[in-house]
Design a protein around this motif. Structure first.
Motif, PDB file in Angstrom:
ATOM      1  N   TYR A 196       0.819  -1.217   0.000  1.00  0.00           N
ATOM      2  CA  TYR A 196       0.000   0.000   0.000  1.00  0.00           C
ATOM      3  C   TYR A 196       0.852   1.267   0.000  1.00  0.00           C
ATOM      4  O   TYR A 196       0.381   2.330   0.378  1.00  0.00           O
ATOM      5  CB  TYR A 196      -0.910   0.020   1.241  1.00  0.00           C
ATOM      6  CG  TYR A 196      -1.823  -1.181   1.361  1.00  0.00           C
ATOM      7  CD1 TYR A 196      -3.081  -1.195   0.752  1.00  0.00           C
ATOM      8  CD2 TYR A 196      -1.431  -2.299   2.101  1.00  0.00           C
ATOM      9  CE1 TYR A 196      -3.923  -2.287   0.880  1.00  0.00           C
ATOM     10  CE2 TYR A 196      -2.264  -3.399   2.228  1.00  0.00           C
ATOM     11  CZ  TYR A 196      -3.503  -3.390   1.620  1.00  0.00           C
ATOM     12  OH  TYR A 196      -4.339  -4.479   1.752  1.00  0.00           O
ATOM     13  N   GLN A 197       2.096   1.151  -0.419  1.00  0.00           N
ATOM     14  CA  GLN A 197       3.027   2.269  -0.360  1.00  0.00           C
ATOM     15  C   GLN A 197       2.470   3.503  -1.063  1.00  0.00           C
ATOM     16  O   GLN A 197       2.073   3.453  -2.217  1.00  0.00           O
ATOM     17  CB  GLN A 197       4.354   1.866  -1.010  1.00  0.00           C
ATOM     18  CG  GLN A 197       5.491   2.859  -0.812  1.00  0.00           C
ATOM     19  CD  GLN A 197       5.994   2.899   0.604  1.00  0.00           C
ATOM     20  OE1 GLN A 197       5.590   3.769   1.359  1.00  0.00           O
ATOM     21  NE2 GLN A 197       6.870   1.968   0.968  1.00  0.00           N
ATOM     22  N   GLY A 198       2.410   4.621  -0.335  1.00  0.00           N
ATOM     23  CA  GLY A 198       1.990   5.891  -0.925  1.00  0.00           C
ATOM     24  C   GLY A 198       0.499   6.053  -1.104  1.00  0.00           C
ATOM     25  O   GLY A 198       0.041   7.099  -1.579  1.00  0.00           O
ATOM     26  N   ARG A 199      -0.289   5.057  -0.708  1.00  0.00           N
ATOM     27  CA  ARG A 199      -1.744   5.146  -0.880  1.00  0.00           C
ATOM     28  C   ARG A 199      -2.410   5.619   0.414  1.00  0.00           C
ATOM     29  O   ARG A 199      -1.921   5.361   1.512  1.00  0.00           O
ATOM     30  CB  ARG A 199      -2.308   3.772  -1.248  1.00  0.00           C
ATOM     31  CG  ARG A 199      -1.905   3.291  -2.634  1.00  0.00           C
ATOM     32  CD  ARG A 199      -2.322   1.851  -2.853  1.00  0.00           C
ATOM     33  NE  ARG A 199      -3.723   1.600  -2.557  1.00  0.00           N
ATOM     34  CZ  ARG A 199      -4.282   0.401  -2.593  1.00  0.00           C
ATOM     35  NH1 ARG A 199      -3.551  -0.654  -2.916  1.00  0.00           N
ATOM     36  NH2 ARG A 199      -5.560   0.253  -2.323  1.00  0.00           N
ATOM     37  N   GLN A 200      -3.528   6.325   0.255  1.00  0.00           N
ATOM     38  CA  GLN A 200      -4.336   6.651   1.427  1.00  0.00           C
ATOM     39  C   GLN A 200      -4.951   5.357   1.949  1.00  0.00           C
ATOM     40  O   GLN A 200      -5.528   4.581   1.190  1.00  0.00           O
ATOM     41  CB  GLN A 200      -5.442   7.642   1.055  1.00  0.00           C
ATOM     42  CG  GLN A 200      -6.300   8.098   2.225  1.00  0.00           C
ATOM     43  CD  GLN A 200      -5.501   8.844   3.287  1.00  0.00           C
ATOM     44  OE1 GLN A 200      -4.634   9.641   2.970  1.00  0.00           O
ATOM     45  NE2 GLN A 200      -5.786   8.554   4.544  1.00  0.00           N
ATOM     46  N   PRO A 226       2.755   6.872   7.402  1.00  0.00           N
ATOM     47  CA  PRO A 226       2.179   8.070   6.789  1.00  0.00           C
ATOM     48  C   PRO A 226       0.946   7.711   5.954  1.00  0.00           C
ATOM     49  O   PRO A 226       0.753   6.538   5.594  1.00  0.00           O
ATOM     50  CB  PRO A 226       3.309   8.579   5.888  1.00  0.00           C
ATOM     51  CG  PRO A 226       4.071   7.349   5.517  1.00  0.00           C
ATOM     52  CD  PRO A 226       3.975   6.426   6.707  1.00  0.00           C
ATOM     53  N   ASN A 227       0.118   8.692   5.658  1.00  0.00           N
ATOM     54  CA  ASN A 227      -1.064   8.499   4.792  1.00  0.00           C
ATOM     55  C   ASN A 227      -2.031   7.449   5.318  1.00  0.00           C
ATOM     56  O   ASN A 227      -2.727   6.788   4.533  1.00  0.00           O
ATOM     57  CB  ASN A 227      -0.637   8.115   3.363  1.00  0.00           C
ATOM     58  CG  ASN A 227       0.311   9.117   2.746  1.00  0.00           C
ATOM     59  OD1 ASN A 227       0.116  10.321   2.878  1.00  0.00           O
ATOM     60  ND2 ASN A 227       1.352   8.625   2.111  1.00  0.00           N
ATOM     61  N   VAL A 228      -2.074   7.273   6.644  1.00  0.00           N
ATOM     62  CA  VAL A 228      -2.947   6.270   7.226  1.00  0.00           C
ATOM     63  C   VAL A 228      -3.932   6.922   8.191  1.00  0.00           C
ATOM     64  O   VAL A 228      -3.556   7.760   9.007  1.00  0.00           O
ATOM     65  CB  VAL A 228      -2.124   5.195   7.975  1.00  0.00           C
ATOM     66  CG1 VAL A 228      -3.005   4.330   8.850  1.00  0.00           C
ATOM     67  CG2 VAL A 228      -1.364   4.324   6.984  1.00  0.00           C
ATOM     68  N   THR A 229      -5.207   6.532   8.064  1.00  0.00           N
ATOM     69  CA  THR A 229      -6.226   6.928   9.037  1.00  0.00           C
ATOM     70  C   THR A 229      -6.545   5.701   9.873  1.00  0.00           C
ATOM     71  O   THR A 229      -6.916   4.655   9.338  1.00  0.00           O
ATOM     72  CB  THR A 229      -7.504   7.431   8.341  1.00  0.00           C
ATOM     73  OG1 THR A 229      -7.165   8.554   7.512  1.00  0.00           O
ATOM     74  CG2 THR A 229      -8.541   7.866   9.361  1.00  0.00           C
TER      75      THR A 229
END
Length: 288
Positions: free
Chosen positions: A114-118, A140-143
């Motif tokens: 999932y590199q770079g994906r929201q 990063p980019n993780v909720t």
């Protein structure tokens, strides 16, 4: 106790703990805590005097632990997890090192697939919040969403998130239900649910069985009830591309949980990962 020097206080504590069949390392942890010293300073000051007040506080805690089994983490009020200090008390499970391996596995999955994906991650049965907070801080980019049915556990988890300035969305409810109710659709679901059979209670150390909350330890159906509930609830969430589920498990539960996942999701790819002790500890599944 008339001894005053640090090494003398420590030797007394070692002896007291040995006589009560407790681990000696507890003495070092507690004395370092009471002295408010770094580990390096603690070992460098073995011949320094300790104030009577600190000796008395330390001796009291040593006796409590030795005589009742109260965990050292409940005496200090914290435990370390993934290099960070977390508040713990009687309302949450004390984090174990094996759970760091579960977190490390999820981080590796995110970096690989999932590199770079929201990305949306749900931590089910968060307890003290260590899994959710670590993932929120490390990725990063993780909720990150975190659920727990215990209001008291969520209170501890929220305090820990505030201490570490971690952005985690906490939801109260039964396993995945609050995620479903909030229309959240996570790509990764991670959980260290209760997985000990009620019948095993008497075999647990008193530091665990009498002080960790039952809600976080025990599950019906030979310890499998929580997994069954989560997997059943998972079918209520709309499919999403490349969803993964990662469980911490009891070392005898791999086959049963693998069969549950394959029964619920026929195309699921499921693997078991061993922990540092060579025991089955993680189920990692790609379910669609």
């Amino acid at each position: 106790m008339n001894v005053k020097k640090q090494y003398e206080v420590l030797e007394w504590a070692f002896s007291f703990l040995r006589n009560h069949n407790r681990e000696e390392k507890v003495a070092e942890i507690l004395l370092q805590h009471h002295l408010k010293m770094s580990r390096a300073a603690f070992f460098a000051n073995m011949r320094e005097d300790i104030s009577t007040a600190i000796v008395e506080q330390f001796a009291s805690d040593i006796k409590k632990h030795a005589l009742t089994g109260v965990p050292v983490q409940h005496l200090t009020g914290y435990e370390l997890f993934y290099g960070r200090k977390y508040i713990v008390n009687e309302h949450v499970l004390i984090p174990r090192f094996e759970t760091e391996e579960l977190v490390e596995h999820v981080i590796s999955l995110v970096n690989k697939y999932y590199q770079g994906r929201q990305l949306f991650i749900a931590d089910i049965g968060t307890g003290s919040g260590v899994i959710a907070i670590t993932l929120a801080l490390e990725l990063p980019n993780v909720t990150v969403y975190a659920t727990d049915i215990s209001e008291k556990a969520l209170k501890v988890a929220k305090k820990n998130a505030n201490v570490h300035h971690a952005s985690v969305q906490f939801l109260k409810g039964d396993f995945l239900q609050p995620v479903i109710d909030s229309s959240v659709n996570p790509q990764i679901i991670i959980s260290n649910p209760p997985y000990i059979s009620v019948e095993e209670r008497d075999s647990l150390a008193d530091t665990v069985g009498e002080f960790d909350p039952d809600l976080a330890l025990f599950a019906d159906n030979n310890g499998l009830a929580a997994y069954k509930k989560i997997i059943t609830q998972l079918k209520e969430i709309p499919p999403t591309e490349s969803r993964r589920i990662c469980f911490e498990i009891g070392y005898t539960q791999s086959l049963a949980i693998t069969n549950m996942l394959k029964l619920a999701f026929e195309a699921a790819s499921v693997k078991t990962i061993k922990d540092m002790n060579g025991l089955d500890r993680i189920i990692s599944a790609h379910i669609n």
